[in-house]
Scaffold this active site. Structure first.
Site, short mmCIF file in Angstrom:
data_model
loop_
_atom_site.label_atom_id
_atom_site.label_comp_id
_atom_site.label_asym_id
_atom_site.label_seq_id
_atom_site.Cartn_x
_atom_site.Cartn_y
_atom_site.Cartn_z
N ALA A 69 -39.15 -20.75 -9.68
CA ALA A 69 -39.07 -20.30 -8.28
C ALA A 69 -39.45 -21.44 -7.35
CB ALA A 69 -39.98 -19.10 -8.06
N THR A 70 -40.32 -22.31 -7.81
CA THR A 70 -40.69 -23.48 -6.99
C THR A 70 -39.43 -24.28 -6.65
OG1 THR A 70 -42.87 -23.57 -8.01
CG2 THR A 70 -42.09 -25.59 -6.95
N SER A 194 -38.74 -15.33 -9.97
CA SER A 194 -39.15 -16.09 -11.16
C SER A 194 -39.23 -15.16 -12.36
CB SER A 194 -40.53 -16.72 -10.88
OG SER A 194 -40.91 -17.53 -11.96
N CYS A 315 -53.00 -22.26 -9.02
CA CYS A 315 -53.05 -23.62 -8.47
C CYS A 315 -54.38 -23.84 -7.76
CB CYS A 315 -51.93 -23.86 -7.47
SG CYS A 315 -50.51 -22.85 -7.73
#
Ligand code: PLP
Length: 372
Positions: A69-70, A194, A315
């Protein structure tokens, strides 16, 4: 181990593993080769594409597979700006977006794009009057996520898409935490999803694109994915994503009923003195982000090694930085450090969740006594 980190990733569904198996072990052909094997692999990818498209529930567009998805978000933002009409060089987004959106927007700002990052209200929701004041004829794109990954708070995506369209801008929705869990909001032109958040494999995402609103390519080469995203496709990952999407579509209501019951059980087992971060009314209930005065969240995680939970996004946890989402809600450094995120879903049982929550609560009390 009790796994309570469903926002970071989800366990692979057994049905998905079974669907992927032949494409891992025997069926290795390149889906872009003209051989019969190649054609079979290509056909399997097209079945998977339809499964993902169907599960989005969105009409008037199509899905292109990406590596994550990033990547889909990078592509949507950079490729839309590249194609934006002259004079439209502004992006409007929100302070609680995922790093994939915020960091890409920052990068674009470094290239000369005018970037507006809107604050949120203390409950994590965007003030639509504020958004309305920001929208003008210079805005190329508005980017807002449907379900927040750290606090689970939802945004009124269809209204935001309407507002963006009235201003002549495109709307990108990061639907990574919404897809397969709740119905996707209609309206956006570009939607990133995702596989690994819906019990599919890691290393594959997708961008749903409204017809005629496809961004310029990010990756150049062999012209795969309708000439939009070059790179040899992975049949095993596409098949896995398709199987996970089909399963999520079939089980969506059942899974969400289960999640709501788990939420109630978790809140009960935790007991008093915990404050829920973000709106409780506008929220995906498989995300319980809570804080308790004086708690050291990182120490709690270290003390309870057989329970997998986190401080915020995977993250943010890795970097040791306080969460930008909790800061955007107005929490100070101490309050952010005293927050933890419990994420649960399809394979979580009520007993294991209750057990984990009672142990978390007991450790929090013990910490308090030690620190007193
Ligand atoms: N957006 C949100 C809201 C997420 O939670 C994540 C994953 O953590 C991403 C984007 C990035 O997804 P991927 O892991 O497929 O790159």
């Amino acid at each position: 181990m009790i796994y309570l980190d469903y926002q970071a990733t989800t366990p692979l569904a057994p049905e998905v593993a079974r669907a992927m198996q032949p494409w891992i072990e025997e069926r290795f052909a390149n889906p872009h080769s003209p051989s019969r094997w190649g054609n079979e692999a290509e056909a399997a990818i097209e079945v998977a594409r339809k499964q993902v498209e169907r599960a989005t529930g969105l009409k008037g567009g199509s899905v292109a597979f990406t590596g994550s998805a990033t990547e889909a978000i990078n592509w949507a933002l950079k490729g839309s700006i590249e194609k934006a009409p002259k004079g439209r060089n502004r992006i409007v987004t929100v302070a609680t977006e995922h790093a994939a959106v915020l960091d890409t927007c920052e990068w674009l700002a470094g290239q000369g794009i005018d970037l507006t990052v809107l604050p949120v209200q203390p409950d994590g929701r965007l003030d639509l009057d504020l958004l309305a004041r920001e929208l003008d004829e210079r805005v190329a794109l508005v980017a807002v996520m449907q379900v927040n990954n750290e606090i689970g708070v939802t945004q009124p995506i269809s209204e935001i898409a309407d507002m963006a369209h009235k201003a002549g801008a495109l709307m990108l929705c990061d639907a990574v935490q919404a897809f397969g869990r709740v119905e996707l909001c209609k309206g956006p032109d570009l939607v990133a999803v995702s596989a690994h958040k819906i019990h599919g494999p890691k290393g594959i995402g997708a961008l749903w694109m409204r017809k005629g609103k496809e961004p310029a390519s990010l990756l150049h080469g062999g012209g795969q994915e309708q000439g939009l995203r070059s790179g040899t496709q992975s049949p095993m990952l596409c098949v896995g994503f398709g199987a996970a999407a089909k399963l999520a579509e079939e089980r969506c209501t059942r899974d969400y009923d289960h999640v709501q019951k788990l939420w109630t059980a978790a809140v009960e087992a935790l007991g008093p003195r915990w404050v829920i971060n973000g709106s409780t009314a506008h929220r995906y209930k498989g995300n319980l982000n809570i804080r308790r005065e004086g708690l050291d969240g990182a120490r709690l995680i270290a003390d309870l090694r057989d329970i997998a939970f986190s401080l915020g996004s995977a993250c943010a946890s890795g970097s040791g930085r306080p969460s930008h989402v909790l800061r955007a809600l107005g929490l100070d450094y101490r309050e952010s450090r005293s927050s933890i995120r419990l994420g649960f879903g399809r394979y979580t049982t009520r007993d294991e969740l209750g057990d984990a929550c009672r142990r978390i609560a007991a450790h929090a009390v013990a910490q308090e006594k030690l620190d007193a």
